[in-house]
Design an enzyme around this catalytic site. Structure first.
Site, PDB file in Angstrom:
ATOM      1  N   GLN A   1      54.848   3.244  69.469  1.00 21.45           N
ATOM      2  CA  GLN A   1      54.186   4.561  69.412  1.00 21.45           C
ATOM      3  C   GLN A   1      54.177   5.204  70.787  1.00 21.45           C
ATOM      4  OE1 GLN A   1      50.362   4.151  66.773  1.00 21.45           O
ATOM      5  NE2 GLN A   1      50.883   2.146  67.575  1.00 21.45           N
TER       6      GLN A   1
ATOM      7  N   HIS B   1      56.647   8.006  67.754  1.00 22.71           N
ATOM      8  CA  HIS B   1      56.032   9.274  68.159  1.00 22.71           C
ATOM      9  C   HIS B   1      56.916  10.031  69.149  1.00 22.71           C
ATOM     10  CE1 HIS B   1      51.834   7.603  66.894  1.00 22.71           C
ATOM     11  NE2 HIS B   1      52.592   7.935  65.877  1.00 22.71           N
TER      12      HIS B   1
ATOM     13  N   CYS C   1      63.387  23.795  72.251  1.00 25.16           N
ATOM     14  CA  CYS C   1      62.753  25.126  72.291  1.00 25.16           C
ATOM     15  C   CYS C   1      62.078  25.382  70.944  1.00 25.16           C
ATOM     16  CB  CYS C   1      63.795  26.194  72.569  1.00 25.16           C
ATOM     17  SG  CYS C   1      63.147  27.868  72.370  1.00 25.16           S
TER      18      CYS C   1
ATOM     19  N   GLY D   1      48.670  -4.177  71.281  1.00 28.29           N
ATOM     20  CA  GLY D   1      48.124  -3.087  72.096  1.00 28.29           C
ATOM     21  C   GLY D   1      48.016  -1.748  71.401  1.00 28.29           C
ATOM     22  N   THR D   2      47.621  -1.780  70.144  1.00 29.72           N
ATOM     23  CA  THR D   2      47.389  -0.503  69.444  1.00 29.72           C
ATOM     24  C   THR D   2      46.107  -0.611  68.620  1.00 29.72           C
ATOM     25  OG1 THR D   2      48.187   1.026  67.746  1.00 29.72           O
ATOM     26  CG2 THR D   2      49.018  -1.227  67.621  1.00 29.72           C
ATOM     27  N   SER D   3      45.379   0.509  68.560  1.00 32.35           N
ATOM     28  CA  SER D   3      44.142   0.527  67.765  1.00 32.35           C
ATOM     29  C   SER D   3      44.447   0.776  66.289  1.00 32.35           C
ATOM     30  CB  SER D   3      43.207   1.620  68.285  1.00 32.35           C
ATOM     31  OG  SER D   3      43.830   2.891  68.159  1.00 32.35           O
TER      32      SER D   3
ATOM     33  N   CYS E   1      47.163  -8.440  76.708  1.00 32.12           N
ATOM     34  CA  CYS E   1      48.419  -8.815  76.030  1.00 32.12           C
ATOM     35  C   CYS E   1      49.398  -9.511  76.974  1.00 32.12           C
ATOM     36  CB  CYS E   1      49.058  -7.621  75.337  1.00 32.12           C
ATOM     37  SG  CYS E   1      49.377  -6.202  76.384  1.00 32.12           S
TER      38      CYS E   1
HETATM   39  P1  OAD Z   1      44.952   3.460  71.585  1.00 23.98           P
HETATM   40  O1  OAD Z   1      44.403   3.895  72.894  1.00 23.98           O
HETATM   41  O2  OAD Z   1      44.365   4.056  70.361  1.00 23.98           O
HETATM   42  O3  OAD Z   1      44.820   1.880  71.452  1.00 23.98           O
HETATM   43  C1  OAD Z   1      45.219   1.021  72.489  1.00 23.98           C
HETATM   44  C2  OAD Z   1      44.738  -0.375  72.157  1.00 23.98           C
HETATM   45  O4  OAD Z   1      45.253  -1.265  73.131  1.00 23.98           O
HETATM   46  C3  OAD Z   1      43.213  -0.500  72.184  1.00 23.98           C
HETATM   47  O5  OAD Z   1      42.817  -1.288  71.086  1.00 23.98           O
HETATM   48  C4  OAD Z   1      42.930  -1.225  73.490  1.00 23.98           C
HETATM   49  O6  OAD Z   1      41.811  -2.080  73.426  1.00 23.98           O
HETATM   50  C5  OAD Z   1      44.196  -2.050  73.653  1.00 23.98           C
HETATM   51  N1  OAD Z   1      44.553  -2.387  75.041  1.00 23.98           N
HETATM   52  C6  OAD Z   1      44.507  -1.600  76.129  1.00 23.98           C
HETATM   53  N2  OAD Z   1      44.986  -2.260  77.209  1.00 23.98           N
HETATM   54  C7  OAD Z   1      45.327  -3.505  76.779  1.00 23.98           C
HETATM   55  C8  OAD Z   1      45.867  -4.662  77.407  1.00 23.98           C
HETATM   56  N3  OAD Z   1      46.187  -4.680  78.715  1.00 23.98           N
HETATM   57  N4  OAD Z   1      46.064  -5.769  76.656  1.00 23.98           N
HETATM   58  C9  OAD Z   1      45.767  -5.764  75.331  1.00 23.98           C
HETATM   59  N5  OAD Z   1      45.254  -4.707  74.691  1.00 23.98           N
HETATM   60  C10 OAD Z   1      45.048  -3.584  75.390  1.00 23.98           C
HETATM   61  O7  OAD Z   1      46.524   3.708  71.655  1.00 23.98           O
HETATM   62  P2  OAD Z   1      47.574   3.708  70.447  1.00 23.98           P
HETATM   63  O8  OAD Z   1      47.128   2.833  69.355  1.00 23.98           O
HETATM   64  O9  OAD Z   1      48.896   3.469  71.048  1.00 23.98           O
HETATM   65  O10 OAD Z   1      49.932   9.739  69.808  1.00 23.98           O
HETATM   66  O11 OAD Z   1      47.487   5.225  69.976  1.00 23.98           O
HETATM   67  C11 OAD Z   1      48.303   5.675  68.917  1.00 23.98           C
HETATM   68  C12 OAD Z   1      48.664   7.126  69.096  1.00 23.98           C
HETATM   69  O12 OAD Z   1      47.487   7.896  69.279  1.00 23.98           O
HETATM   70  C13 OAD Z   1      49.494   7.413  70.326  1.00 23.98           C
HETATM   71  O13 OAD Z   1      50.871   7.217  70.116  1.00 23.98           O
HETATM   72  C14 OAD Z   1      49.179   8.843  70.644  1.00 23.98           C
HETATM   73  C15 OAD Z   1      47.723   8.888  70.289  1.00 23.98           C
HETATM   74  O14 OAD Z   1      47.262  10.090  69.812  1.00 23.98           O
HETATM   75  C16 OAD Z   1      50.629  10.737  70.410  1.00 23.98           C
HETATM   76  O15 OAD Z   1      50.740  10.846  71.591  1.00 23.98           O
HETATM   77  C17 OAD Z   1      51.292  11.695  69.512  1.00 23.98           C
END
Ligand code: OAD
Length: 310
Positions: free
Chosen positions: A111, A131, A139, A245-247, A287
């Site tokens: 993502q 994403h 444009c 590393g994604t929520s 991670c």
């Molecule tokens: P989030 O910020 O929602 O989630 C990041 C996750 O990674 C959280 O659960 C953190 O606890 C965890 N985290 C952070 N640092 C870490 C580390 N060093 N080790 C392990 N875990 C860690 O980000 P995404 O899930 O990527 O969309 O967000 C999804 C989408 O929402 C993104 O692609 C973006 C956003 O809106 C767009 O930009 C279009």
């Protein structure tokens, strides 16, 4: 479909890594935070917690296509700080690359818009940028596509990149049809009554289109490749899923674990647990530390220096 076996422990995770041949790795912003790039939703450090000054009702509006069309300056005021710059990568990126080198990586669905997977050596055919990314820009008016880095200078200066093709077309028009700029520098298309003109009808004052980085905004479709590859190809082949590393708050990527057949074991690695998806194995923590430990136990050589904690 039923699971053939229960998996719960870190030893199970190591065993799964060793025996699996077609691993899907689904990643989010958490795999880049050790490089100093903020994630989105972490409480005090995430990008969204830093955007109160923009006065948005929801910070996610920064990436909303309707807001962008209305006022692109909101996105570009943030974009200048999140441009991919340095050619660095984290131990977790190196881990995904190691899976590729061992012939075990089916696909990395990322993502992330930072393009860092390529810095680590992941092959383009192994990555789906769910994403989009800053790699190209289009444009919003004439759909001209350019390489993203052509715009980086303008974006870093805090300016809004305009379409060169639209500009050329406009400069070829008669003088009276040239565009006007609004006071904040954002080009706007609007109607004007030209009473002095020999032609007394209103006419549109044209403006060049704004170049939008090919990031998938809220309100836009994901690249076709996402569902095409997942449904038509990977669903039948995957034998392990590792989510890192994604929520898992943003659909449709958040739905990937539920779409895959239930007999495919699923591992979750992140600092924060999720309650809306049930994984076989949850490994909560940093991670980079978790993947390094998995490699150590598997007897694999993860070639990446650990980044010291702040
Ligand atoms: P989030 O910020 O929602 O989630 C990041 C996750 O990674 C959280 O659960 C953190 O606890 C965890 N985290 C952070 N640092 C870490 C580390 N060093 N080790 C392990 N875990 C860690 O980000 P995404 O899930 O990527 O969309 O967000 C999804 C989408 O929402 C993104 O692609 C973006 C956003 O809106 C767009 O930009 C279009």
């Amino acid at each position: 479909r039923q699971k053939l076996q229960e998996y719960n422990t870190i030893e199970d995770a190591v065993e799964l890594l060793k025996i699996s041949q077609n691993i899907i790795v689904l990643t989010g912003a958490g795999i880049s935070t050790s490089l100093g790039i903020p994630d989105f939703r972490s409480k005090d450090t995430g990008l969204y917690s830093r955007l109160a000054h923009l006065g948005l009702s929801d910070p996610q509006e920064v990436f909303d296509i309707h807001v962008f069309r209305d006022d692109p300056s909101i996105f570009f005021s943030v974009a200048k700080d999140i441009l991919p710059t340095e050619k660095k990568f984290s131990p977790t990126h190196a881990f995904i690359c190691l899976l590729q080198d061992k012939g075990k990586l089916l696909t990395n669905y990322t993502q992330n818009i930072d393009n860092i997977e390529a810095n680590a050596g992941l092959l383009p055919e192994k990555i789906v940028q769910c994403h989009g990314s800053f790699a190209t820009a289009t444009c919003i008016k004439c759909r001209l596509k350019v390489s993203g880095d052509e715009l980086f200078g303008t974006i870093k200066e805090g300016k809004i990149p305009e379409c060169v093709s639209c500009k050329q077309q406009l400069s070829a028009r008669p003088q009276g049809m040239k565009r006007k700029r609004s006071s904040n520098g954002v080009p706007k298309s609007r109607k004007r009554s030209n009473k002095d003109s020999s032609d007394s009808e209103d006419y549109e004052i044209p403006s060049p289109g704004v170049m939008k980085p090919d990031i998938t905004f809220f309100g836009e479709d994901l690249p076709d490749e996402f569902s095409r590859r997942l449904i038509r190809h990977d669903c039948d082949l995957a034998d392990l899923v590792i989510v890192i590393g994604t929520s898992l708050k943003v659909a449709p990527v958040a739905e990937v674990p539920g779409i895959l057949p239930r007999n495919v074991p699923q591992i979750y690695i992140s600092r924060t647990p999720v309650s809306h998806v049930g994984f076989d194995i949850d490994m909560l923590g940093d991670c980079d530390v978790v993947v390094s430990e998995l490699c150590r136990r598997a007897g694999w050589d993860l070639k990446h220096e650990m980044i010291p904690a702040d």
